[in-house]
Design a protein around this motif. Structure first.
Motif, PDB file in Angstrom:
ATOM      1  N   UNK A   1      35.657  43.446  48.292  1.00  0.00           N
ATOM      2  CA  UNK A   1      34.437  43.930  47.633  1.00  0.00           C
ATOM      3  C   UNK A   1      34.730  45.208  46.844  1.00  0.00           C
ATOM      4  N   UNK A   2      35.493  46.108  47.453  1.00  0.00           N
ATOM      5  CA  UNK A   2      35.850  47.353  46.765  1.00  0.00           C
ATOM      6  C   UNK A   2      36.588  47.056  45.467  1.00  0.00           C
ATOM      7  N   UNK A   3      37.542  46.131  45.536  1.00  0.00           N
ATOM      8  CA  UNK A   3      38.318  45.798  44.351  1.00  0.00           C
ATOM      9  C   UNK A   3      37.419  45.195  43.281  1.00  0.00           C
ATOM     10  N   UNK A   4      36.563  44.289  43.724  1.00  0.00           N
ATOM     11  CA  UNK A   4      35.667  43.634  42.777  1.00  0.00           C
ATOM     12  C   UNK A   4      34.796  44.671  42.073  1.00  0.00           C
ATOM     13  N   UNK A   5      34.262  45.574  42.852  1.00  0.00           N
ATOM     14  CA  UNK A   5      33.360  46.577  42.276  1.00  0.00           C
ATOM     15  C   UNK A   5      34.085  47.546  41.348  1.00  0.00           C
ATOM     16  N   UNK A   6      35.384  47.714  41.566  1.00  0.00           N
ATOM     17  CA  UNK A   6      36.118  48.648  40.713  1.00  0.00           C
ATOM     18  C   UNK A   6      36.644  47.973  39.453  1.00  0.00           C
ATOM     19  N   UNK A   7      36.302  46.714  39.278  1.00  0.00           N
ATOM     20  CA  UNK A   7      36.712  46.031  38.050  1.00  0.00           C
ATOM     21  C   UNK A   7      38.073  45.370  38.119  1.00  0.00           C
ATOM     22  N   UNK A   8      38.653  45.340  39.299  1.00  0.00           N
ATOM     23  CA  UNK A   8      39.932  44.644  39.440  1.00  0.00           C
ATOM     24  C   UNK A   8      39.694  43.148  39.343  1.00  0.00           C
ATOM     25  N   UNK A   9      40.552  42.476  38.580  1.00  0.00           N
ATOM     26  CA  UNK A   9      40.435  41.040  38.447  1.00  0.00           C
ATOM     27  C   UNK A   9      41.167  40.412  39.630  1.00  0.00           C
TER      28      UNK A   9
END
Lengths: 87, 945, 404
Positions: B180-188
């Protein structure tokens, strides 16, 4: 697939370029063995190889590349006038 | 296995119906095909490739070497899809049986869509296990553009099956938070996405299953699969480790699986055996026994070849009261009537015990997954502790982290991922202070020393059922045979036994094959090594490589501005280079020959118009343009006057013809050069190459302008009358506008039109060039205003016939690769006064040898004889073998001459005019006469008139 | 048991190098092994070593698509390649090994008029030379190979094809094993892991090879190091008119039979056959840049698959299982170089370009002759290195067009 840094445009995929090989160095008139070599013989080293590429689907500029033929690592790209690329 | 009443990541409220081998079965949302089959009690999924032995599921992920199925999809069917990473969806239809090892292809409709995408990032992280997640988290917090790709259906890797905690949370919970953290930070973050092919300069080909993992009805507009071309400034390979099986007699029975798989099936899919035995050479394998025990499964014991491990996990097992078979191995198994595992034979210091079990979880330890590293010849070294290869040095721009780097515990993998991320970011100029991004923590675990064990020798010596490679049915006996034949090198062993050549490239078989070969030949394992891996790391569906480039989008189609005009006249088109050109304009009921006949006579007798817009056009200008063209073209183009045109040719350095065309001098320092259709791009590149590399000091500018101008040739005895009507202000008389003159003026109302008196038909002809989009105006005007003059549109077929009658060549058709201008009858063109590219070779004796293949004309003996292009020309038809004098390069029906005529290359042909030869494709021959290439109007009176 | 090979008997000895040999062959690929085999068999020269830097067959022998045919164009080439095909026809019996040699026919599709004319020309030349060749119209193609898309509506419709029925495929690994076994049995020493690092010379005459396993004396030396020929020549102090390029190929997963011949397409740069085991074996055009790295660029594979799916839609859902690249010796005229080198007692056999596999028998046959008699075999007189001085090239770009 190579990623090649055109000295004029920057890093682009190999598909934008055409390989030109070692290129020619026209020998003086009367040098017949030299002419034969020009026609049929080219450098073909295993290791760093000075070759030319042209950014045919880009700026259409030819440029120098030194590439290791055993690893495909590109050691340098330079403009034909010897200058480092601005890109 | 059976489904436990609760637990797992499956959604029991959403059952899914599917079919396997025609049987209607039910699984749950969240299942894979493999887990659904196990849950449905299908332990035997099919039979092996050559021995026909019953086989089951081995793994819960990428190690799978047995569970593959033929899967129906979008009206089509896909062979050999891995079951353990195929999410179950409603209506999934799969075939096992013999199809687990050999698929099939079917023709017919295929509605599936496959796409490509291109992506750039600072950091590409391959693998979303502990190391990959730690690396991606750190990099994304540091502000880098990150891409994370995971081959499995969900992120997490080993964390999904391990009971460890990370940062105080259960591992699975930490994984969802991290995602979730990665998704929210714009990581693909891509899942079901395999990094398949490593490219030079940090490129990566990633194949992602998207729609293919869902029911067609739920896939919406998603493509089935997508191929990503990724370029990254840095790459972290956090590809994890694969669990290695142990080879023993009858080690292939359904019910025998890897310990990691046993745990994943329990934790993620709530699947458990009735009695689960464990055979492990490392502490990690104890986790399966502990997890089963905690879930209430009967664990009859843990078989461990080691004396006693001092590690934490064995201590926990002892504390739980689990039975330990120390210094013991499983040396064989037995099966029930359907082939399923029912007992294991355990040999220990005190003899042999038969242990009842329906699942045997096996672990020979874990070994790094290094396929991508090895694709680019990354070096590895043998690690005796793991009994497998580990990376030696990463390749430039790449880092290897976590289990792939030999860090096998969660704690070590997390730390190594963070380490790799810091180093990789530093190479991108992004410095991450140690305090800014804390490394995720996981409790330390004390681990006992591994035992490296590859094979348990069969007690009765029969190792023809001890499987090294389940997919290829390669056994220890096969390796024994290879070694017995004198083979020592592992690559020869592979090729002799086919070990490692299956659909998974023998991922889980290679190390065992190398180690067993070593033991059979008495050499160190490190010396024998393993057979190499070739890309891709996972099989790629052919269609994902083609993407949308199929059918009409296979290659761009170029059309001229007149395309619609041609179509409106009923033209038949043909490909010419990338163009579609009009071949002819047949009238109702006409045969091909009748059409060409009619069109030809119209040009010879009245006037015809033809679209020649596809001819290459190049604008060459600058103070040195004349000098430059003189260096490239064979004749003295520099002496062409302004407003005049000259036919000329280009040679390669070796004197062979590159192309021909017309050079028009527009102004003192400006030329308009045409090329043949197929050589337009080549000639531009040729000019640029010489200009830039040999003569950079020369001031010349070369601009391709093919698509700036539509060009229409107006040809025939009444062409002048038609041009006079179209261009009333232009002086068109022969005196004012002679052959090879060029004028500019208004044509059909189009200002600035270029009109050139050049001819490819041998008739009085004007080539009119106007801005591309205005071509149809000229075409329509010519048709309308020339109606009473008999104006007739003609296509390529007639254009060919007319130019063959006149002996005009097409370079590439009427010449060979090494043909010189002399050979092609263009010796007259070669300037005696200057040097040009190719000249020095042309001056060599070999270039002017008498017996070379030279251009001639050929004429059929009678009206009925057809001249087929490609035919050999011989002296005595029907004889074989015999020497070949030449061949027909062009042939056509000549309406003007009333018989077939052609062009040919004949040995020493220029001196053989009048000779009789026979044209043949190898059997009967047609009599022809060798003649001058110019069949018609040899003096050129019609063209010049 | 499914094993690739059914011969359980012994394959080859693993000897230590002797101090010297009558002939040392540099390169343990198919052409090197074939040369050694024919030296021993045809000429009774058995004091022969094959020195190989890796393992036998580790170069292009295992990096090709095993196409065998003899439908070349030139009067100089046709007899050479067809003699080679006739050797293939006898090899299984002669070598007593199942080579999976299968004369299933080779189709060469054409997509443009000019290409069709060129292929017809080759058909005519072949027939007049006594080589089997046929011209097939699209309907005949469909009948011979039903999966080819002969629809006139595709981007580059099929205009016809040549067919050589005697052409086909064999199993490359089996050929390596069979040749190595035969050569070893005749007394040839096969020295693996033996890399040549230099040549020992007396004046302009080679007297031995320096290797990673020590000096080995040699009466004569034959260089048969496809893919590395220019490097070996460099060690001996001369150059070759050769450029080294990657040539890629691939196999699919194993599927039921769909294709029982070899199909090539020059314009679309793809050729394909299906091995007896079931995998589709597919080759492409060569890469554009020089390399010794034994890998090529991915877009070549993408284009190759695009072309394949245009022509054979049935293959859409097969999988690309493995890809590889060999390094091919490309000469200016697409013909090999066979015979003397500028160094006395040192002979060269190279430049087979993209089509070396098919020539394995004849290459060894004629090269063994040259090594023994010091003059070219009558089939190989046109393929000397000198032709690049005199300009009498043997242009086979048309027949060798698409890599195979």
């Amino acid at each position: 697939m190579l990623l090649i840094t055109c000295p004029w445009c920057g890093a682009r995929e190999e598909t934008e370029f055409r390989h030109g090989g070692e290129g020619v160095r026209v020998p003086p008139d009367g040098d017949d063995p030299g002419w034969t070599r020009l026609l049929y013989y080219r450098e073909n080293p295993a290791g760093p190889y000075a070759e030319r590429w042209v950014h045919v689907h880009g700026c259409r500029q030819w440029f120098h590349v030194v590439r290791d033929t055993t690893t495909h690592q590109i050691l340098s790209t330079r403009r034909l006038d010897g200058q480092e690329g601005a890109a | 296995m059976r489904r436990l009443p609760a637990g797992g990541d499956i959604d029991r409220s959403r059952p899914l119906r599917f079919r396997y081998d025609g049987r209607a079965l039910t699984g749950f949302t969240g299942d894979t095909l493999a887990s659904a089959l196990l849950g449905a009690g299908v332990d035997v999924i099919g039979t092996s490739v050559s021995l026909g032995r019953p086989r089951g599921i081995i793994s819960a992920g990428l190690e799978e070497s047995s569970g593959f199925a033929q899967v129906a999809r979008a009206g089509a069917t896909e062979p050999l899809v891995r079951m353990s990473t195929l999410p179950l969806y409603a209506g999934l239809e799969a075939e096992g049986g013999s199809r687990i090892v050999k698929g099939y292809l079917r023709d017919g409709p295929d509605d599936g869509r496959f796409d490509k995408r291109f992506a750039h990032c600072d950091l590409l992280v391959v693998g979303a296990g502990p190391a990959g997640l730690a690396a991606a988290l750190l990099a994304s917090r540091a502000g880098a553009r990150v891409m994370l790709v995971e081959a499995d259906v969900v992120a997490g890797g080993a964390l999904l099956r391990d009971a460890d905690t990370v940062d105080g949370q259960p591992a699975a919970a930490w994984v969802s938070n991290a995602s979730a953290t990665l998704h929210n930070s714009g990581t693909l973050v891509l899942t079901s996405a395999t990094a398949a092919v490593a490219l030079d300069q940090n490129g990566m080909i990633v194949a992602q299953r998207i729609g293919a993992n869902r029911a067609v009805s739920e896939a919406g507009g998603l493509p089935e699969q997508r191929l990503w071309h990724v370029r990254a400034r840095a790459i972290i390979l956090a590809t994890g480790a694969l669990e290695r099986p142990i080879v023993f007699q009858d080690n292939d029975r359904p019910g025998i699986m890897l310990t990691g798989a046993a745990r994943a099936y329990l934790r993620r899919f709530a699947l458990a055996p009735d009695r689960g035995l464990v055979f492990t050479a490392t502490d990690d394998g104890y986790r399966a026994a502990l997890d089963w025990h905690a879930a209430g499964v009967v664990v009859p014991g843990i078989v461990d070849p080691r004396a006693a491990s001092t590690g934490d996990l064995p201590a926990r097992a002892r504390a739980a009261g689990l039975r330990l078979f120390a210094e013991s191995v499983v040396e064989g198994t037995s099966a029930d009537g359907s082939g399923r595992l029912c007992t294991a034979r355990v040999r220990g210091p005190r003899g042999v015990v038969e242990v009842e079990c329906d699942v045997l979880a096996v672990s020979g330890g874990f070994e790094p997954t290094l396929g991508l590293h090895q694709q680019l010849r990354g070096a590895t070294r043998y690690d005796a502790r793991l009994g497998a290869a580990v990376p030696a040095t990463p390749l430039p721009g790449q880092w290897i982290a976590g289990a792939a780097n030999g860090c096998m515990t969660t704690r070590d993998a997390l730390a190594d991922g963070a380490r790799a991320a810091r180093e990789a970011l530093r190479s991108c100029g992004i410095d991450v202070p140690g305090t800014a991004c804390p490394t995720p923590e996981s409790p330390a675990l004390l681990e006992g020393a591994h035992e490296v064990i590859w094979r348990v020798v069969a007690p009765d010596g029969d190792e023809s059922r001890s499987f090294v490679d389940l997919h290829r049915d390669t056994t220890v006996s096969g390796l024994v045979r290879a070694v017995g034949a004198g083979i020592g090198h592992i690559e020869h062993v592979k090729r002799y036994t086919l070990v490692g050549t299956g659909v998974e490239q023998g991922r889980s078989a290679k190390t065992n094959a190398g180690a067993i070969t070593a033991s059979l030949t008495g050499r160190p394992v490190a010396d024998v090594g393993t057979s190499g891996s070739r890309p891709p790391t996972e099989p790629l569906t052919f269609r994902i490589l083609s993407g949308r480039a199929q059918g009409p989008m296979y290659e761009p189609v170029r059309t001229t501005a007149l395309h619609e005009s041609h179509a409106a006249l009923g033209a038949i088109f043909e490909p010419a280079a990338q163009w579609m050109r009009a071949s002819r304009y047949p009238r109702a009921g006409e045969t091909l020959r009748e059409t060409v006949h009619r069109e030809s006579l119209a040009v010879r007798g009245a006037v015809g118009i033809v679209d020649v817009s596809t001819l290459g056009k190049i604008d060459v200008r600058g103070p040195d343009a004349t000098w430059f063209l003189d260096r490239l073209y064979a004749n003295d183009v520099g002496r062409v006057a302004v407003g005049k045109a000259r036919y000329s040719a280009l040679c390669h350095l070796d004197g062979s013809l590159l192309d021909d065309g017309v050079v028009i001098r527009i102004a003192e320092q400006r030329y308009f050069v045409t090329t043949s259709t197929g050589h337009a791009a080549t000639v531009v590149e040729w000019m640029e190459e010489w200009l830039q590399t040999e003569w950079p000091e020369r001031r010349v500018w070369v601009t391709p302008v093919t698509e700036r101008f539509s060009t229409i040739a107006i040809a025939g005895p009444t062409a002048r009358a038609l041009v006079a009507r179209l261009a009333p202000a232009m002086e068109v008389g022969n005196a004012e506008f002679p052959f090879l003159a060029v004028r500019h003026g208004t044509v059909a109302g189009v200002e600035g039109a270029q009109v050139a008196r050049v001819s490819f038909s041998g008739e009085l002809a004007y080539e009119v060039s106007v801005p591309w989009a205005l071509g149809p105006i000229i075409w329509r005007a010519a048709l309308t205003q020339g109606e009473d003059l008999g104006v007739t549109p003609y296509g390529l077929d007639t254009l060919q016939a007319l130019r063959i009658e006149k002996g005009y060549i097409i370079v590439g058709q009427d010449t060979e690769a090494l043909s010189t201008p002399y050979d092609a009858g263009l010796g007259w063109m070669i300037s005696a006064k200057k040097d040009f590219v190719g000249r020095r070779t042309l001056d060599r004796r070999a270039s002017q040898r008498d017996g070379r293949q030279q251009l001639v004309g050929i004429a059929a003996a009678d009206r009925e004889t057809c001249l087929v292009e490609g035919c050999a020309l011989v002296r005595a038809p029907g004889e074989s073998p015999q020497s070949i004098e030449g061949h027909i390069t062009s042939g056509c029906w000549s309406a003007t001459l009333g018989r077939h005529v052609g062009l040919a290359l004949v040995a020493g042909g220029r001196r053989r005019h009048g000779e009789t030869l026979y044209a043949t494709l190898g059997d009967s021959g047609a009599q022809v006469t060798v003649v001058d290439p110019v069949h018609y109007d040899a003096v050129g009176a019609r063209r010049d008139g | 048991m499914e094993h690739a090979f059914t011969n359980p008997e012994f394959l080859w000895r693993t000897p230590q190098p002797r101090a010297s040999y009558d002939v040392v062959i540099v390169g343990g690929g198919l052409h090197g092994l074939s040369t050694a085999y024919y030296l021993a068999k045809n000429h009774g020269i058995r004091n022969v070593a094959v020195v190989e830097r890796g393992w036998l067959g580790n170069g292009n022998a295992v990096r090709n698509t095993t196409v065998i045919r003899s439908n070349y164009l030139r009067a100089e080439s046709m007899p050479l390649y067809d003699f080679g095909l006739r050797l293939w026809e006898g090899w299984e019996a002669e070598l007593d090994y199942d080579l999976m040699f299968d004369q299933r026919g080779v189709l060469a599709l054409t997509h443009t008029k000019v290409e069709a004319n060129g292929v017809k020309r080759t058909v005519a030349a072949n027939r007049l030379t006594g080589i089997d060749a046929e011209w097939l119209e699209p309907d005949d193609i469909k009948a011979f190979c039903p999966i080819v898309n002969v629809s006139p509506d595709i981007r580059y419709p099929v205009m016809g094809a040549s067919l050589q029925r005697r052409g086909g495929i064999a199993r490359h690994d089996a050929v390596v094993f069979a040749l190595a076994r035969a050569a070893s049995a005749l007394g040839v020493d096969l020295l693996q892991g033996c890399e040549v690092t230099g040549f020992e010379m007396a004046g302009n005459r080679v007297t031995g090879v320096l290797t990673s396993r020590g000096r080995i004396g040699a009466g004569r030396v034959g260089l048969v190091g496809a893919g590395r020929s220019p490097l070996l020549a460099g060690l001996a102090g001369f150059s070759l008119p050769i450029q080294s390029y990657p040539l890629q190929a691939l196999v699919s997963d194993i599927v039921d039979p769909v294709l029982d011949c070899v199909v090539m397409s020059g314009t679309l740069h793809v050729y394909v056959s299906q091995a007896q085991k079931g995998e589709l074996v597919m080759g492409a055009g060569r890469d554009t840049y020089h390399s010794y790295a034994q890998r090529g660029s991915f877009q070549i594979l993408e284009h190759q698959i695009q072309a394949a799916l245009e022509l054979y839609p049935i293959m859409r859902r097969a999988h690309l299982l493995r890809t590889w690249a060999g390094i091919v010796d490309v000469t200016p005229d697409a013909s090999p170089i066979l015979g003397r080198s500028p160094v006395d007692a040192l002979y060269i056999n190279c430049g087979w370009g993209t089509g070396g596999f098919k020539a394995s028998p004849v290459s060894g046959y004629v090269f063994a002759h040259a090594l023994v008699h010091e003059v070219p075999h009558e089939l190989a007189t046109s393929f000397s290195l000198e032709r690049f001085e005199t300009g009498t090239l043997v242009d086979e770009h048309g027949a060798a067009g698409v890599a195979h």
